[in-house]
Design a protein around this motif. Structure first.
Motif, short mmCIF file in Angstrom:
data_model
loop_
_atom_site.label_atom_id
_atom_site.label_comp_id
_atom_site.label_asym_id
_atom_site.label_seq_id
_atom_site.Cartn_x
_atom_site.Cartn_y
_atom_site.Cartn_z
N HIS A 11 -10.71 -1.09 -27.13
CA HIS A 11 -10.70 0.30 -26.70
C HIS A 11 -10.71 1.21 -27.94
N THR A 12 -11.03 2.48 -27.74
CA THR A 12 -10.71 3.50 -28.74
C THR A 12 -9.79 4.52 -28.08
N THR A 13 -8.84 5.03 -28.85
CA THR A 13 -7.81 5.91 -28.28
C THR A 13 -8.32 7.31 -28.00
N GLU A 14 -9.39 7.73 -28.68
CA GLU A 14 -9.89 9.12 -28.63
C GLU A 14 -8.79 10.08 -29.08
N PRO A 68 -0.67 6.74 -30.25
CA PRO A 68 -0.29 7.31 -28.95
C PRO A 68 1.06 6.78 -28.48
N TYR A 114 1.34 6.39 -25.13
CA TYR A 114 0.89 5.69 -23.92
C TYR A 114 1.80 5.97 -22.72
N THR A 161 -2.06 -1.71 -31.07
CA THR A 161 -2.80 -0.56 -31.57
C THR A 161 -3.03 -0.75 -33.06
N ALA A 191 -3.56 -1.22 -20.33
CA ALA A 191 -4.55 -0.21 -20.72
C ALA A 191 -5.78 -0.17 -19.82
N GLU A 220 -6.31 -1.28 -28.93
CA GLU A 220 -6.75 0.11 -29.05
C GLU A 220 -6.95 0.43 -30.53
N VAL A 259 -7.42 3.38 -33.10
CA VAL A 259 -7.21 4.82 -33.18
C VAL A 259 -8.45 5.47 -33.79
#
Length: 312
Positions: free
Chosen positions: A34-37, A42, A44, A54, A78, A98, A100
């Motif tokens: 994933h990417t956190t955008e 985060p 979460y 992360t 997630a 994730e 970042v």
């Protein structure tokens, strides 16, 4: 049955959430990226939407700092977990990471006052050090948990085409049920519609991880860096600013001349990025078949790799 080390060596466990949200212990065989955008670690929602790990870029030191939220073999939180179907996405032997940063092309060069490559990572054009750092993590997943160093055959589409399921990148539920290897959030079905991590170079991450595993390199989270490559790693698009002086620029200059893309007006200050470099690099991009904004003279990871700038 769970085997292998449950926390990446050197990772922080200061933000563990398994005490609040205890998941199912399983033996993971796939990893979802994933990417956190976002640009910071985060919370979460207190762990309610957390991955297993992360990875936070420390750009100044060219490291990805790991924060483990759940044991490696514990189901994380997630993904959308559709209780109405027999296959539960978070519980399908999936490990989740994730990264970042962002995959949104609106943030390719800047995010407000923040600069890509300096203040955060735009993952589709991540610098090579970041890809190699992530490779160390997935090499560890392979050696400790047997997660195959293979990719889903579905395309890693650029965002926003990767959002939803109208472009064919998302697995069917049956495919997800038996999937092993590496995929993105964009590939997971059953109520998941996010498009991260976009068209990041997971092919290179897997390639570098295979080199670590087969070559006996350090995949255990220590400080040893991989050997210097034959060609200069891509430093990121925001590195190329007017006035930047570096031997990398001089090496690039020589390669652009060698491949017939000399648009320089002078041979002075060959190690300083300027208008001649941009015009010559634009000629190289067009030679590769790029058009429009893809041939803007600012180096990207694919065109840079093909130029084969010698390591300096």
């Amino acid at each position: 049955m769970s085997t292998g080390a449950q926390f990446y060596p050197g990772a922080s466990t200061a933000y563990r959430y398994d005490g609040t949200y205890e998941g199912l212990m399983q033996e993971v065989n796939c990893c979802v990226t994933h990417t956190t955008e976002g640009t910071t670690l985060p919370d979460y929602d207190g762990g309610a939407m957390a991955p297993n790990t992360t990875l936070l870029p420390d750009i100044a030191n060219q490291r990805l700092r790991a924060y483990c939220h759940f044991p490696a073999d514990m189901s994380a939180r997630a993904l959308v977990d559709n209780s109405a179907t027999s296959v539960r996405t978070n519980r399908n032997n999936a490990h989740q990471v994730e990264l970042v940063g962002s995959c949104d092309p609106k943030r390719r060069t800047n995010w407000g006052s923040l600069r890509a490559g300096i203040d955060y990572i735009y993952w589709p054009e991540a610098p090579e050090w970041a890809l190699r750092e992530y490779a160390r993590y997935i090499a560890w997943l392979n050696t400790e948990h047997g997660v195959p160093l293979t990719l889903t055959p579905h395309a890693w589409l650029p965002y926003p085409d990767s959002y939803g399921s109208s472009h064919g990148q998302r697995m069917t539920l049956d495919e997800w049920a038996v999937f092993k290897g590496h995929c993105g959030h964009m590939h997971v079905p059953d109520g998941n519609d996010h498009g991260d991590p976009g068209n990041m170079r997971m092919d290179l991450v897997v390639q570098y991880a295979k080199e670590l595993v087969s070559g006996g390199g350090n995949s255990g989270g220590g400080s040893t860096q991989p050997p210097a490559p034959a060609y200069e790693p891509f430093p990121g698009p925001s590195w190329f600013v007017i006035g930047r002086r570096s031997p990398i620029i001089a090496a690039m200059h020589a390669r652009l001349v060698a491949v017939g893309c000399n648009r320089y007006q002078s041979t002075l200050n060959a190690d300083v990025w300027g208008s001649g470099d941009r015009a010559s690099y634009q000629a190289w991009q067009r030679k590769l078949g790029y058009t429009g904004t893809d041939a803007d003279g600012v180096p990207g990871p694919t065109s840079w790799a093909k130029l084969q700038v010698p390591n300096v």
